[in-house]
Design a protein around this motif. Structure first.
Motif, PDB file in Angstrom:
ATOM      1  N   SER A  38       0.841  -1.193   0.000  1.00 47.66           N
ATOM      2  CA  SER A  38       0.000   0.000   0.000  1.00 47.66           C
ATOM      3  C   SER A  38       0.869   1.232   0.000  1.00 47.66           C
ATOM      4  N   GLU A  39       0.534   2.167  -0.877  1.00 43.00           N
ATOM      5  CA  GLU A  39       1.237   3.432  -0.897  1.00 43.00           C
ATOM      6  C   GLU A  39       0.202   4.538  -0.804  1.00 43.00           C
ATOM      7  N   ILE A 270      -2.856  -0.205  13.911  1.00 45.52           N
ATOM      8  CA  ILE A 270      -2.029  -1.409  14.087  1.00 45.52           C
ATOM      9  C   ILE A 270      -1.427  -1.824  12.753  1.00 45.52           C
ATOM     10  N   ILE A 271      -2.239  -1.748  11.701  1.00 51.04           N
ATOM     11  CA  ILE A 271      -1.741  -2.097  10.364  1.00 51.04           C
ATOM     12  C   ILE A 271      -0.799  -1.022   9.845  1.00 51.04           C
ATOM     13  N   ASP A 272      -1.198   0.237   9.987  1.00 50.07           N
ATOM     14  CA  ASP A 272      -0.417   1.321   9.409  1.00 50.07           C
ATOM     15  C   ASP A 272       0.919   1.507  10.103  1.00 50.07           C
ATOM     16  N   LEU A 322      12.782  -9.000   8.207  1.00 53.44           N
ATOM     17  CA  LEU A 322      13.026  -8.790   6.779  1.00 53.44           C
ATOM     18  C   LEU A 322      12.017  -9.563   5.926  1.00 53.44           C
ATOM     19  N   VAL A 323      11.736 -10.799   6.307  1.00 58.01           N
ATOM     20  CA  VAL A 323      10.771 -11.615   5.559  1.00 58.01           C
ATOM     21  C   VAL A 323       9.373 -10.997   5.649  1.00 58.01           C
ATOM     22  N   TRP A 324       8.985 -10.609   6.856  1.00 58.17           N
ATOM     23  CA  TRP A 324       7.669  -9.991   7.070  1.00 58.17           C
ATOM     24  C   TRP A 324       7.514  -8.723   6.244  1.00 58.17           C
ATOM     25  N   GLU A 325       8.556  -7.869   6.275  1.00 62.24           N
ATOM     26  CA  GLU A 325       8.478  -6.608   5.555  1.00 62.24           C
ATOM     27  C   GLU A 325       8.391  -6.818   4.047  1.00 62.24           C
ATOM     28  N   LYS A 326       9.118  -7.790   3.546  1.00 63.98           N
ATOM     29  CA  LYS A 326       9.174  -7.990   2.098  1.00 63.98           C
ATOM     30  C   LYS A 326       7.931  -8.677   1.546  1.00 63.98           C
ATOM     31  N   TYR A 327       7.400  -9.641   2.273  1.00 63.07           N
ATOM     32  CA  TYR A 327       6.360 -10.493   1.700  1.00 63.07           C
ATOM     33  C   TYR A 327       4.976 -10.353   2.326  1.00 63.07           C
ATOM     34  N   PHE A 328       4.890  -9.929   3.580  1.00 66.09           N
ATOM     35  CA  PHE A 328       3.607 -10.028   4.269  1.00 66.09           C
ATOM     36  C   PHE A 328       3.047  -8.717   4.801  1.00 66.09           C
ATOM     37  N   ALA A 329       3.882  -7.744   5.144  1.00 63.05           N
ATOM     38  CA  ALA A 329       3.404  -6.522   5.794  1.00 63.05           C
ATOM     39  C   ALA A 329       2.506  -5.719   4.850  1.00 63.05           C
ATOM     40  N   VAL A 331       1.595  -2.652   5.240  1.00 62.41           N
ATOM     41  CA  VAL A 331       2.304  -1.377   5.170  1.00 62.41           C
ATOM     42  C   VAL A 331       3.671  -1.578   5.811  1.00 62.41           C
ATOM     43  N   GLN A 332       4.724  -1.290   5.096  1.00 61.76           N
ATOM     44  CA  GLN A 332       6.073  -1.535   5.620  1.00 61.76           C
ATOM     45  C   GLN A 332       6.398  -0.577   6.755  1.00 61.76           C
ATOM     46  N   PHE A 333       6.990  -1.140   7.821  1.00 66.09           N
ATOM     47  CA  PHE A 333       7.415  -0.321   8.949  1.00 66.09           C
ATOM     48  C   PHE A 333       8.632   0.524   8.570  1.00 66.09           C
ATOM     49  N   PHE A 334       9.590  -0.105   7.925  1.00 63.87           N
ATOM     50  CA  PHE A 334      10.828   0.589   7.559  1.00 63.87           C
ATOM     51  C   PHE A 334      10.777   0.997   6.095  1.00 63.87           C
TER      52      PHE A 334
END
Length: 588
Positions: A38-39, A270-272, A322-329, A331-334
């Motif tokens: 999401s952007e 929580i998601i954002d 790293l896996v969570w951010e790349k494939y599942f999140a 909205v990315q935290f970082f």
């Protein structure tokens, strides 16, 4: 509006005309990025904090602008005073619980959490607004200071330090973001560095006040007193933001609330904020760095199950992040995309390396000056703070140089050799019996170069992003600094807890060897006998051996700074500011 020269225009400011020109932000739109994440566009809910500030600057006067600068300076002054007092008293607080060796351990967790949380705070103030973030930071500081004033054990003090440090970092971060909102890029570092000038006073006053509280009252009253003062000075800042935000709402410059229910809002945030990602990265860095300092203090070895489990879970947490951010999140935290810009990456790495190198040899420096050189609490902190004192004093002059020169990269490159020289000289002079004047000289050299490097790197970073991303860019910068300082503390704590106890046993006379543990645990026990007696001289010799190792390790990391600075683009901020003056209201 700002004039072409970058200063506030002298022409009358027409609030109604400005309000008519300013469009209220449209409703929330979310677009799907190329990677499926999401952007949010510049007009989304993610930008509402930015839109609120732009609305405020659209309706306030030049007088309000300059009044805000003064109020923020006063808040920075009191916050710096509280920090100076807290830093001077910390060795004695941990020693009061016979846990002086945990000084670095407590700071590791606090700094990592503080650095990671700034990313969430950056999102929060972009969504909710600067005022809400400012109030939240004050609340965290309040909780931390109350806990410190009431703590009866080192565990409570450690938890209090986390609350205080996160709040302190958040407060400084929000002030920086707000200043960035109300200044042009060319003039920004002038206000940034002026807001750091209170440290010129607190460097001297803080240790003296800490010493007076320590001998005349206690550390608890020190924290309670300055917490009240901080809250009193912060109230007008909240008032100014609230008043002008209310005025902007009446003129229709701020969009109404989302209309979500509390449950919907909780799910949305929580998601954002990517809460899971924040937990994973915090746990990863904390669990990897803590064992370096806990090995000896917890009577464990590197082979013990608890230490191994901490490291394994830490590594797994970072991999999972790293896996969570790349494939599942969702909205990315970082914001990894920002690091694709080589200037953003290089500036953040510069801050990381400066903090990493410094805190390896700085973590126990105040204790060293008191134990080895026999200095008082106040005088030892004067020497210790000569580093920051020089950086804060030269900051405004560096900012003025940037304003008229426009370049950041090559002045930063020139500062690296000075930083190397200052740190290398510490290796030579930080030995028992060395004159304190030489140690102060080294602090001045390192402080001057650090002031240049941090000022130039932060400006280069902000010049590489648009206004919408300033908050998150500063948060990334702060995160790299926090991780760098925490790793530096971890290395220092590892050297301290693994080597100093053995050296004390080795150097203490036979009749005092059984006192090694109690001497190691308390700075007061380390100074119980005067310089020249066998026990004190043994402690001094052990300190000298360990501290020399710390400085050598810290100095060996500095050459990496050359690479970090070299990869910056040679940005000219004088040329970059022409477009930012449009649609940003009455700014400096």
């Amino acid at each position: 509006m700002a004039s072409p020269a970058g200063v506030v225009s002298s022409e009358p400011y027409d609030m109604e005309k400005r309000a008519a020109e300013y469009k209220a932000p449209p409703t929330h739109e979310v677009h799907e990025g190329a990677d499926g994440k999401s952007e949010s566009d510049g007009n989304s809910t993610h930008a509402q904090g930015v839109k609120r500030v732009e609305a405020i600057t659209a309706v306030w006067s030049k007088k309000a602008l300059w009044s805000t600068f003064v109020l923020l300076w006063l808040v920075s002054f009191v916050a710096a005073m509280l920090g100076s007092i807290e830093g001077a008293l910390s060795p004695y607080i941990t020693s009061s619980f016979d846990q002086h060796g945990l000084l670095a351990v407590i700071n590791i967790a606090a700094r990592i959490i503080g650095g990671v949380v700034t990313l969430s705070i950056g999102k929060l103030i972009d969504i909710r607004g600067r005022m809400e973030g400012f109030i939240g930071a004050l609340l965290l500081i309040t909780v931390g200071m109350i806990m410190k004033a009431l703590c009866q054990n080192v565990e409570t003090y450690a938890a209090a330090q986390v609350f205080y440090w996160v709040g302190n970092v958040a407060l400084g971060f929000i002030i920086q973001v707000f200043v960035a909102d109300i200044t042009s890029l060319r003039n920004r570092m002038i206000i940034f560095t002026i807001n750091s000038t209170p440290n010129l006073c607190t460097t001297f006053a803080g240790p003296v006040i800490a010493e007076l509280f320590y001998y005349k009252a206690n550390f608890r009253w020190a924290f309670a007193s300055f917490l009240i003062i901080l809250l009193v000075f912060s109230a007008p800042v909240v008032g100014v933001m609230w008043y002008h935000e209310r005025k902007a709402k009446k003129l229709g410059l701020i969009r109404p609330e989302s209309g979500r229910s509390r449950l919907e809002s909780a799910k949305y945030y929580i998601i954002d904020f990517d809460v899971l990602g924040a937990i994973l990265i915090t746990a990863g860095f904390t669990l990897i760095t803590l064992p370096f300092s806990l090995v000896s203090s917890a009577n464990h070895s590197w082979q013990s199950a608890s230490i191994i489990v901490m490291i394994v879970i830490g590594v797994v947490s970072l991999v999972a992040f790293l896996v969570w951010e790349k494939y599942f999140a969702p909205v990315q935290f970082f914001p990894f995309a920002l690091l694709k810009d080589r200037t953003v990456l290089g500036a953040a790495l510069t801050y990381f390396l400066v903090f990493l190198s410094t805190f390896v040899w700085d973590a126990y420096y105040g204790s060293y000056l008191q134990v080895v050189n026999g200095l008082s609490i106040s005088i030892s902190n004067y020497v210790l703070n000569a580093y920051s004192l020089t950086a804060y004093f030269t900051g405004p002059f560096i900012a003025l140089f940037i304003r008229y020169n426009g370049h950041a990269k090559w002045p930063a490159m020139a500062a690296v050799p000075i930083y190397i020289l200052g740190t290398a000289l510490i290796i030579h002079f930080r030995v028992p019996g060395a004159d304190v004047g030489y140690l102060t000289m080294c602090q001045v050299l390192v402080g001057f170069s650090t002031g240049m490097l941090t000022t130039m790197s932060e400006l280069a970073l902000m010049a590489s992003v648009d206004h919408q991303n300033v908050a998150v860019a500063i948060a990334i910068y702060g995160l790299f600094g926090s991780v760098g300082s925490s790793i530096g503390y971890a290395i220092a704590g590892g050297i301290w807890t693994n080597i100093l106890p053995g050296k004390l046993v080795e150097f203490l006379p036979d009749y005092a060897k059984d006192q090694a543990a109690s001497i190691y645990g308390s700075i007061e026990n380390q100074m119980a006998e005067p310089i020249g007696t066998p026990v004190r001289d043994a402690v001094i010799e052990a300190y000298g051996y360990v501290m020399r190792l710390m400085v050598i390790v810290g100095a060996s990391l500095i050459p990496l700074l050359v690479i970090a600075v070299f990869i910056w683009k040679n940005i000219n901020v004088k040329k970059n500011q022409s477009g930012e003056k449009k649609a940003r209201g009455n700014i400096f």
